[in-house]
Design a protein around this motif. Structure first.
Motif, short mmCIF file in Angstrom:
data_model
loop_
_atom_site.label_atom_id
_atom_site.label_comp_id
_atom_site.label_asym_id
_atom_site.label_seq_id
_atom_site.Cartn_x
_atom_site.Cartn_y
_atom_site.Cartn_z
N ILE A 1 15.40 6.41 11.35
CA ILE A 1 16.52 6.72 10.42
C ILE A 1 16.89 8.10 10.40
N ARG A 2 18.64 8.41 10.14
CA ARG A 2 18.47 9.59 10.32
C ARG A 2 19.26 9.91 9.20
N PHE A 3 19.49 11.27 8.65
CA PHE A 3 20.34 11.06 7.03
C PHE A 3 21.59 12.84 7.46
N ASP A 4 22.39 12.42 7.63
CA ASP A 4 23.57 13.93 8.69
C ASP A 4 23.13 14.59 9.60
N SER A 5 22.70 13.07 10.24
CA SER A 5 22.05 14.61 11.65
C SER A 5 20.85 13.66 11.58
N GLY A 6 20.71 14.17 10.69
CA GLY A 6 18.33 14.87 11.18
C GLY A 6 17.81 13.92 10.76
N LEU A 7 16.85 13.80 11.43
CA LEU A 7 15.62 12.88 11.46
C LEU A 7 14.87 13.07 10.06
N ILE A 8 14.68 12.01 9.06
CA ILE A 8 14.23 11.74 8.38
C ILE A 8 12.87 10.88 8.18
N GLY A 9 12.83 9.63 9.22
CA GLY A 9 11.14 9.06 9.16
C GLY A 9 12.23 7.80 9.69
N GLY A 10 11.39 6.82 9.73
CA GLY A 10 11.40 5.71 10.13
C GLY A 10 10.18 4.79 9.40
N GLY A 11 10.72 3.45 10.70
CA GLY A 11 9.99 2.38 10.22
C GLY A 11 8.89 1.76 11.28
N VAL B 1 0.76 -0.77 -0.34
CA VAL B 1 -0.39 -0.09 -0.07
C VAL B 1 0.47 1.70 -0.11
N TRP B 2 0.66 2.05 -0.86
CA TRP B 2 1.19 3.39 -0.93
C TRP B 2 0.46 4.92 -1.06
N VAL B 3 1.50 5.75 -0.62
CA VAL B 3 -0.48 7.35 -1.13
C VAL B 3 0.68 8.56 -1.58
N ARG B 4 0.35 8.45 -2.62
CA ARG B 4 0.51 8.77 -3.74
C ARG B 4 0.83 10.86 -2.80
N ARG B 5 2.54 10.68 -2.48
CA ARG B 5 2.70 12.03 -2.45
C ARG B 5 3.26 11.81 -2.68
N PHE B 6 4.10 13.87 -2.99
CA PHE B 6 5.34 14.31 -3.62
C PHE B 6 6.28 14.66 -2.16
N ASP B 7 5.81 14.64 -1.57
CA ASP B 7 6.74 15.26 -0.20
C ASP B 7 6.69 14.27 0.92
N LEU B 8 6.24 13.00 0.54
CA LEU B 8 6.53 11.58 1.99
C LEU B 8 6.23 10.63 1.11
N VAL B 9 7.43 9.98 1.74
CA VAL B 9 7.77 8.52 1.64
C VAL B 9 6.61 7.61 2.10
N GLU B 10 5.53 7.23 2.06
CA GLU B 10 4.73 6.70 2.55
C GLU B 10 4.48 4.75 1.99
N CYS B 11 4.13 4.15 2.31
CA CYS B 11 4.16 2.84 2.13
C CYS B 11 4.41 1.82 2.37
N ALA B 12 3.37 0.78 3.03
CA ALA B 12 3.65 -0.64 3.65
C ALA B 12 3.64 -1.59 3.00
N VAL B 13 3.85 -3.04 3.39
CA VAL B 13 4.64 -4.33 3.14
C VAL B 13 3.35 -5.07 3.87
N VAL B 14 2.75 -6.45 3.18
CA VAL B 14 1.65 -6.92 4.47
C VAL B 14 2.80 -8.75 3.90
N MET C 1 8.38 5.52 5.98
CA MET C 1 7.54 7.36 6.27
C MET C 1 8.79 7.42 6.09
N LEU C 2 9.41 8.58 4.97
CA LEU C 2 10.48 9.59 5.42
C LEU C 2 10.07 10.71 4.01
#
Length: 216
Positions: free
Chosen positions: A95-105, A39-52, A127-128
């Motif tokens: 998940i952090r990139f260059d010390s900044g929090l970008i999201g996670g699982g 399942v995924w969400v059609r957004r350009f600003d957010l990665v949002e998906c989920a797998v069963v 979600m990222l």
């Protein structure tokens, strides 16, 4: 922006509109739709998906699929990341990139399933933060976002497809080496802390419950 996913078998995609909740939807349909549903969400600003998943192990072991999902996300990010900046996993789900929090699982499972019983399904959600859509308050440090961190030409559907392929590799390793392969690989990028994984996953460490998005 691309509007479709290029997924290999055995994935079956379900696309939601921008206001959708991929994780909640996947948990709701997991029993009926089965393994491979993405399942995924059609957004350009957010990665949002989920797998069963339909695990073969009891819940206490199967829960380690969280690390397979985190490894797949990290591998997909590393493939397109600016090489001079560090990508770090924080126990157990951020998940952090260059010390900044970008999201996670995050991980979902049937609430009535005991630790020693095989669950009918599990759901890994990712979600990222891909781009900033709101200006930060004056004087505030803006939250980390992939596009601002140097991920040029980032496209959410392309990234989700890459994540899905890396997840297949992680699951193949699980099948051939064993579930312990995934926390072992997580440690190569992650800051590990001993603790109760089930308890830690009850509330995602990276998620802002007020916005439903990664903490700013």
């Amino acid at each position: 922006m691309h509007t479709a996913l290029d997924l290999p078998p055995p994935y079956t995609p379900i696309a939601l509109r921008e206001a959708g909740d991929a994780f909640a939807h996947a948990c709701a349909v997991a029993a009926a739709q089965g393994a491979g549903t993405l399942v995924w969400v059609r957004r350009f600003d957010l990665v949002e998906c989920a797998v069963v998943f339909e695990p073969e192990e009891v819940l206490a072991t199967a829960r380690q699929v969280l690390f397979a999902g985190m490894n797949a996300a990290a591998d997909a990010l590393a493939a397109i990341a600016p090489p001079e900046k560090p990508l770090v996993l924080d126990w157990p789900d951020a998940i952090r990139f260059d010390s900044g929090l970008i999201g996670g699982g995050r991980l979902g499972w049937p609430t009535d399933c005991a630790e020693g019983v095989r669950p009918d399904w599990l759901v890994f959600g990712l979600m990222l933060r891909a781009a900033l859509t709101r200006e930060p308050q004056p004087g505030a440090v803006p939250p980390a976002a992939l596009i601002d961190e140097g991920f040029e030409d980032f496209e959410v559907p392309d990234f989700i497809a890459s994540f899905a392929r890396h997840l297949m590799v992680a699951l193949d390793e699980w099948a051939s080496v064993g579930p312990q392969s995934q926390p072992a690989r997580w440690r190569q990028r992650g800051r590990w802390r001993d603790g109760d994984l089930a308890l830690a996953l009850r509330a995602p460490s990276w998620l802002d419950p007020a916005t439903g998005e990664p903490i700013a």
